[in-house]
Design an enzyme around this catalytic site. Structure first.
Site, PDB file in Angstrom:
ATOM      1  N   ASN A   1       0.850  -1.199   0.000  1.00 48.97           N
ATOM      2  CA  ASN A   1       0.000   0.000   0.000  1.00 48.97           C
ATOM      3  C   ASN A   1       0.884   1.248   0.000  1.00 48.97           C
ATOM      4  O   ASN A   1       2.112   1.142  -0.026  1.00 48.97           O
ATOM      5  CB  ASN A   1      -0.946  -0.028   1.204  1.00 48.97           C
ATOM      6  CG  ASN A   1      -0.170  -0.143   2.505  1.00 48.97           C
ATOM      7  OD1 ASN A   1       0.594   0.740   2.867  1.00 48.97           O
ATOM      8  ND2 ASN A   1      -0.328  -1.279   3.197  1.00 48.97           N
TER       9      ASN A   1
ATOM     10  N   LYS B   1     -11.029  -3.278  18.982  1.00 48.88           N
ATOM     11  CA  LYS B   1      -9.610  -3.673  19.103  1.00 48.88           C
ATOM     12  C   LYS B   1      -9.098  -3.500  20.531  1.00 48.88           C
ATOM     13  O   LYS B   1      -7.901  -3.648  20.789  1.00 48.88           O
ATOM     14  CB  LYS B   1      -8.770  -2.854  18.130  1.00 48.88           C
ATOM     15  CG  LYS B   1      -9.260  -2.965  16.677  1.00 48.88           C
ATOM     16  CD  LYS B   1      -8.182  -2.765  15.673  1.00 48.88           C
ATOM     17  CE  LYS B   1      -8.748  -2.785  14.265  1.00 48.88           C
ATOM     18  NZ  LYS B   1      -7.771  -3.245  13.288  1.00 48.88           N
TER      19      LYS B   1
HETATM   20  N1  CTP Z   1      -4.005  -3.141  12.209  1.00 47.52           N
HETATM   21  C1  CTP Z   1      -3.251  -4.210  12.690  1.00 47.52           C
HETATM   22  N2  CTP Z   1      -3.255  -5.392  12.031  1.00 47.52           N
HETATM   23  C2  CTP Z   1      -3.971  -5.569  10.899  1.00 47.52           C
HETATM   24  C3  CTP Z   1      -4.748  -4.472  10.393  1.00 47.52           C
HETATM   25  C4  CTP Z   1      -4.738  -3.272  11.068  1.00 47.52           C
HETATM   26  O1  CTP Z   1      -2.590  -4.049  13.710  1.00 47.52           O
HETATM   27  N3  CTP Z   1      -3.938  -6.725  10.276  1.00 47.52           N
HETATM   28  C5  CTP Z   1      -4.015  -1.874  12.965  1.00 47.52           C
HETATM   29  C6  CTP Z   1      -3.406  -0.705  12.235  1.00 47.52           C
HETATM   30  O2  CTP Z   1      -2.018  -0.610  12.486  1.00 47.52           O
HETATM   31  C7  CTP Z   1      -4.171   0.468  12.849  1.00 47.52           C
HETATM   32  C8  CTP Z   1      -5.532  -0.111  13.177  1.00 47.52           C
HETATM   33  O3  CTP Z   1      -5.344  -1.531  13.203  1.00 47.52           O
HETATM   34  O4  CTP Z   1      -3.574   0.889  14.051  1.00 47.52           O
HETATM   35  C9  CTP Z   1      -6.645   0.227  12.246  1.00 47.52           C
HETATM   36  O5  CTP Z   1      -6.294  -0.079  10.931  1.00 47.52           O
HETATM   37  P1  CTP Z   1      -7.278   0.221   9.738  1.00 47.52           P
HETATM   38  O6  CTP Z   1      -6.650  -0.309   8.474  1.00 47.52           O
HETATM   39  O7  CTP Z   1      -7.722   1.644   9.737  1.00 47.52           O
HETATM   40  O8  CTP Z   1      -8.527  -0.601  10.108  1.00 47.52           O
HETATM   41  P2  CTP Z   1      -8.850  -2.112   9.990  1.00 47.52           P
HETATM   42  O9  CTP Z   1      -8.928  -2.689  11.339  1.00 47.52           O
HETATM   43  O10 CTP Z   1      -7.887  -2.789   9.076  1.00 47.52           O
HETATM   44  O11 CTP Z   1     -10.322  -2.087   9.383  1.00 47.52           O
HETATM   45  P3  CTP Z   1     -10.821  -1.675   7.931  1.00 47.52           P
HETATM   46  O12 CTP Z   1      -9.689  -1.965   6.994  1.00 47.52           O
HETATM   47  O13 CTP Z   1     -11.990  -2.515   7.726  1.00 47.52           O
HETATM   48  O14 CTP Z   1     -11.147  -0.219   8.031  1.00 47.52           O
END
Ligand code: CTP
Length: 399
Positions: free
Chosen positions: A211, A345
C-alpha cells in the site's frame, strides 16, 4: 526545536572541523543559543570568525583570553555550567585523552570539567589512530563516566585510508543534540513500542501486494518518544526512512513478520502505538517460481486470505497499566468508523486521519488527526507529524 536552549560546541583540531559551520548554522535555525569553544589546533582548519558570524556569540579559544565586563563572571566555568548540552565534534585523540584523564590545559578541556549537562563526543580521526588501544581505552573510560559517544562513520578518510573514523554528517550530529536537549524527558523509564510503514505480501518471488504508506507518521512517533526519554523499539515495514536517533529498529516485510515481532516486544512495552498500514489480506499461497503468462491465460484473480490483526491481538492481551494506541485511516465516516475500533480492538486511543484532506495522509510531513478516547474526541488542526506525535504522548499522559 531548541528554543531557549544553550548548546555549546567544542571543536578540536581535525579536518572535519569545517563541517561544524553547518552544525552551528543548523542549530541556530533550531532556535538554539549556540556558543563555540575551539582548540588552538582547530583554528588551523576553520576560523573563529566563521562561528562568530553564524552564532552571533563570542568564540573562545584561549583560556587566558576571557574578557568579560563582569569581574564575577568566569567564562570557562560559566560556559560549561550554563550549557544544556555540549557537543564535542570533531573530537581528536588529544581532546578525548584529556577529558578521559581529567586534564584541563586549554579552554575546551577546561570548559568540559565543570559541566553539568549531557556531553556528546564524536571521535573523528585516522582509522589506525582510532583503533589504538590507548584511544579505545580512553573512549571506554568516557562511556563509563557517562559521556555519550557518537560512533564515527565508515568511509574514505581525508588521510587517504578507508575505514572507521569519519565525523558523521551534520544532520546526524544535530539529531543527536535534539535527542538530548529538545524535550523534557517525561517518558524516561518507559518502553514505547511503535509499528510503522507498509507490509509486503508476496505473490511469487517477483511480485507482492502493498500500500502507499510511507512510514512517516510512525517514525515521527518513535523519534518524539526517544526525545522524550523513552526506550523505543520501532518495528518497521519496508520504507526509505532513516532510523531516528536513539531508536532500536526491527525491520520486517510481511504482516506475519510484523505480528511476530510486535507480539514479542509488546510483552515488555508500557506504551504501544500502532501506526503501520498492515495488509488485511495476503495471497493464500506464495508461488515458488515466477508466475508465467504462458499457460495462465485465464488467471484473473489471486486467492487471498486474512492476515492476523496485530492491534486486536495485543489489545486483547493488554496488561494492567499498558496503553495501546491505534491509527485509523478512512475515506468516509472518519470519526464514526474510527470510534468503533476503540472497542473492537480494545485500544485506549485511536488516532483518526483522513486520506482525503489536503495536508494529511501518507507521503506528506503533515497530518490532520482526531484523537479519540473513551473520554472524548480531540480534533487537532493541520500540524507536522512530529507535532502530532507530541500531542499523542500528551494525551497518553492524561490517560
Ligand atoms: N491493524 C493491525 N493489524 C492488521 C490491520 C490493522 O494491527 N492486520 C491496525 C493498524 O495498524 C491500525 C488499526 O489496526 O492501528 C486500524 O487499521 P485500519 O486499516 O484503519 O482498520 P482495519 O482494522 O484494518 O479495518 P478496515 O480496513 O476494515 O477499516
Amino acid at each position: 526545536m531548541l528554543t531557549g536552549k544553550n548548546i555549546l560546541l567544542g571543536v578540536s583540531g581535525g579536518i572535519a572541523a569545517y563541517k561544524m559551520a553547518d552544525v552551528a548554522s543548523m542549530l541556530v535555525k533550531q532556535h538554539a543559543d549556540v556558543h563555540v569553544v575551539m582548540t588552538e589546533a582547530a583554528t588551523h582548519f576553520i576560523t573563529p570568525e566563521t562561528f562568530k558570524v553564524l552564532t552571533k556569540n563570542k568564540v573562545y579559544v584561549d583560556v587566558f583570553d576571557e574578557p568579560s565586563d563582569d569581574p564575577t563572571c568566569v567564562p570557562h566555568i560559566q560556559l560549561g555550567r550554563s550549557a544544556d548540552c555540549i557537543l564535542i565534534a570533531p573530537a581528536t585523540a588529544d581532546i578525548i585523552g584529556k577529558i578521559a584523564n581529567g586534564i584541563a590545559d586549554d579552554m575546551l578541556s577546561t570548559v568540559v570539567l565543570p559541566a553539568g549537562c549531557p556531553v556528546l563526543i564524536a571521535p573523528s580521526m585516522n582509522v589506525y589512530m582510532l583503533e589504538n588501544p590507548i584511544v579505545q581505552d580512553n573512549i571506554r573510560k568516557l562511556k563509563d563516566f557517562g559521556y555519550k559517544i557518537i560512533e564515527p562513520a565508515l568511509g574514505h578518510l581525508a588521510c587517504g585510508y578507508d575505514g572507521k573514523g569519519k565525523l558523521p554528517a551534520p544532520e546526524k550530529l544535530v539529531e543527536c543534540v535534539l535527542l538530548e536537549a529538545a524535550k523534557e524527558k517525561d517518558l524516561a523509564g518507559k518502553k514505547v513500542l511503535v509499528d510503522a510503514g507498509p507490509t509486503e505480501e508476496a505473490i511469487d518471488p517477483v511480485r507482492f501486494i502493498t500500500n502507499h504508506s510511507s512510514g512517516k507518521m510512525g517514525y515521527s512517533v518513535a523519534r518524539v518518544a526517544a526525545m522524550r526519554g523513552a526506550e523505543v523499539v520501532l518495528v518497521s515495514g519496508p520504507t526509505n526512512l532513516g532510523t531516528p536517533e536513539g531508536v532500536q529498529r526491527i525491520d520486517v516485510i510481511s504482516a506475519e513478520d510484523m505480528y511476530q515481532a510486535m507480539v514479542k516486544e509488546a510483552e515488555t512495552a508500557d506504551i504501544i502505538v500502532m501506526s503501520a498500514a498492515v495488509a488485511d489480506y495476503r495471497p493464500a499461497t506464495v508461488a515458488e517460481n515466477k508466475i508465467k503468462k504462458n499457460g495462465n491465460e485465464d488467471m484473473t484473480s489471486i486467492p487471498l486470505t486474512r492476515t492476523k490483526d496485530i492491534l486486536k491481538t495485543i489489545g486483547n492481551s493488554k496488561r494492567e497499566g499498558q496503553i495501546i494506541v491505534g491509527f485509523s485511516m478512512e475515506t468516509e465516516n472518519l470519526i464514526e468508523n474510527s470510534r468503533k475500533k476503540l472497542d473492537s480492538k480494545n485500544a485506549d486511543m485511536i488516532c483518526a486521519n483522513s486520506l482525503t484532506t489536503e495536508g494529511a495522509g501518507y507521503k506528506v510531513d503533515t497530518n490532520i488527526v482526531t484523537l479519540i478516547t473513551r473520554a472524548g474526541t480531540d480534533s487537532l488542526p493541520l500540524m507536522s507529524k512530529d507535532e502530532v506525535a507530541d500531542k499523542i504522548f500528551d494525551k497518553i499522559k492524561e490517560l
